[in-house]
Motif scaffolding. Structure first.
Motif, short mmCIF file in Angstrom:
data_model
loop_
_atom_site.label_atom_id
_atom_site.label_comp_id
_atom_site.label_asym_id
_atom_site.label_seq_id
_atom_site.Cartn_x
_atom_site.Cartn_y
_atom_site.Cartn_z
N SER A 65 -1.94 3.13 2.26
CA SER A 65 -1.70 1.99 1.36
C SER A 65 -2.19 2.32 -0.03
O SER A 65 -2.91 3.31 -0.23
CB SER A 65 -2.43 0.72 1.86
OG SER A 65 -3.84 0.86 1.71
N ILE A 66 -1.79 1.49 -0.97
CA ILE A 66 -2.35 1.51 -2.32
C ILE A 66 -3.16 0.23 -2.51
O ILE A 66 -2.71 -0.87 -2.20
CB ILE A 66 -1.24 1.57 -3.39
CG1 ILE A 66 -0.44 2.87 -3.29
CG2 ILE A 66 -1.83 1.42 -4.80
CD1 ILE A 66 -1.19 4.11 -3.65
N CYS A 67 -4.37 0.39 -3.02
CA CYS A 67 -5.23 -0.75 -3.36
C CYS A 67 -5.40 -0.80 -4.88
O CYS A 67 -5.80 0.20 -5.45
CB CYS A 67 -6.62 -0.59 -2.75
SG CYS A 67 -6.67 -0.72 -0.95
N ARG A 68 -5.09 -1.78 -5.56
CA ARG A 68 -4.60 -3.02 -5.08
C ARG A 68 -3.69 -3.64 -6.11
O ARG A 68 -3.78 -3.35 -7.31
CB ARG A 68 -5.75 -3.98 -4.74
CG ARG A 68 -6.72 -4.19 -5.90
CD ARG A 68 -7.85 -5.07 -5.50
NE ARG A 68 -9.01 -5.03 -6.36
CZ ARG A 68 -9.11 -5.52 -7.60
NH1 ARG A 68 -8.05 -6.07 -8.14
NH2 ARG A 68 -10.22 -5.43 -8.30
N GLY A 69 -2.82 -4.51 -5.66
CA GLY A 69 -2.09 -5.42 -6.54
C GLY A 69 -2.72 -6.79 -6.43
O GLY A 69 -3.81 -6.95 -5.87
N GLY A 70 -2.00 -7.78 -6.95
CA GLY A 70 -2.49 -9.16 -6.87
C GLY A 70 -3.07 -9.66 -8.17
O GLY A 70 -2.50 -9.44 -9.23
#
Length: 273
Positions: A65-70
């Motif tokens: 995964s890639i951290c982070r969007g939002g």
């Protein structure tokens, strides 16, 4: 039959050794024979996306995964748009590095209006879903423990995350189950079952007692009070058999030689997760 006999699902979440650069983290995984890594965006930014991709590809490490969007809520429309633009960049990074999961830490309220902030989260996700879908990236909503509601996220239970995710196809938006954030929830197992087919990531660590501090409070598996095995079995019963990320924010861990941390991480993962 439920014992993890190998580390084929183990993913090293890069924040666990935040002092390491991406290259150091990838090399550490190679030495420890850890097959997966979860990459943090501030580490990509240090060397650029092109170099990050080269390091990962040359090593043959898989990206979980890639951290982070939002971080969607903001006081002004201009700020909210800037955050949408940043999420699009995060989606591009995920696609380029070969993972189909972008973890969303949804963000705190810019004022005291929690209801309004949660609506901004829903609106923000709605704006980036088409862009993510075009690039083959799924959005994983990660609910954070309620103690983070004021500083990091107004999405604090798996029920809230499920409510939002269910507005979309399972190939577009799902949820991240992180034991540190969710172990306490009396409705946890019902909500894991509800998320069947929609779980995009599973994160493990432990809850230390006494809790040392708000942010740097996570321990190595086995050092705290979380009963890890039943949660993993529930997540698997709900259809998730992907990589399992070890994600630890802890200054003592950060100060420990990295190879020692990875060795203990592997040992505890096989024994307890």
């Amino acid at each position: 039959m439920h014992q993890l006999q190998s580390i084929e699902r183990l993913s090293f979440n890069q924040i666990t050794l935040d002092k390491w650069s991406l290259k150091e983290a990838v090399n550490g995984c190679l030495r420890a024979e850890i097959p997966w890594i979860s990459v943090w965006r501030h580490k990509i930014e240090e060397i650029g996306l092109k170099e990050s991709k080269k390091i990962i590809q040359d090593a043959g490490i898989k990206v979980s995964s890639i951290c982070r969007g939002g971080m969607f809520p903001a006081a002004t429309e201009q700020e909210r748009q800037a955050r949408i633009d940043d999420n699009r960049r995060a989606i591009d990074e995920a696609a380029e590095l070969g993972t189909d999961v972008l973890v969303l830490v949804c963000g705190p309220a810019p004022n005291k209006d929690l209801v309004g902030a949660r609506q901004m989260v829903e609106d923000g996700i709605a704006q980036i879903v088409p862009y993510a879908k075009e690039r083959g990236v799924k959005l994983g909503i990660e609910p954070l423990h309620p103690m983070y509601a004021a500083e990091r996220s107004v999405i604090n239970t798996l029920a809230q995350a499920n409510d939002i995710a269910e507005n979309y196809h399972v190939d577009e938006v799902g949820v991240i189950v992180d034991v540190f954030h969710l172990w306490w929830d009396p409705d946890l197992y019902n909500q894991i079952a509800r998320a069947s087919g929609r779980i995009l990531g599973y994160h493990v660590s432990d809850w230390i007692v006494p809790t040392p501090d708000l942010l740097m409070a996570r321990g190595m598996m086995g050092d705290g009070v979380i009963d890890l095995r039943p949660i993993r079995l529930a997540v698997e019963q709900a259809g998730y058999n992907g990589p399992i990320e070890v994600e630890i924010f802890n200054q003592k861990v950060w100060n420990t030689p990295g190879d020692e941390v990875l060795a203990k991480m592997k040992e505890r993962f096989i024994e307890l997760v």
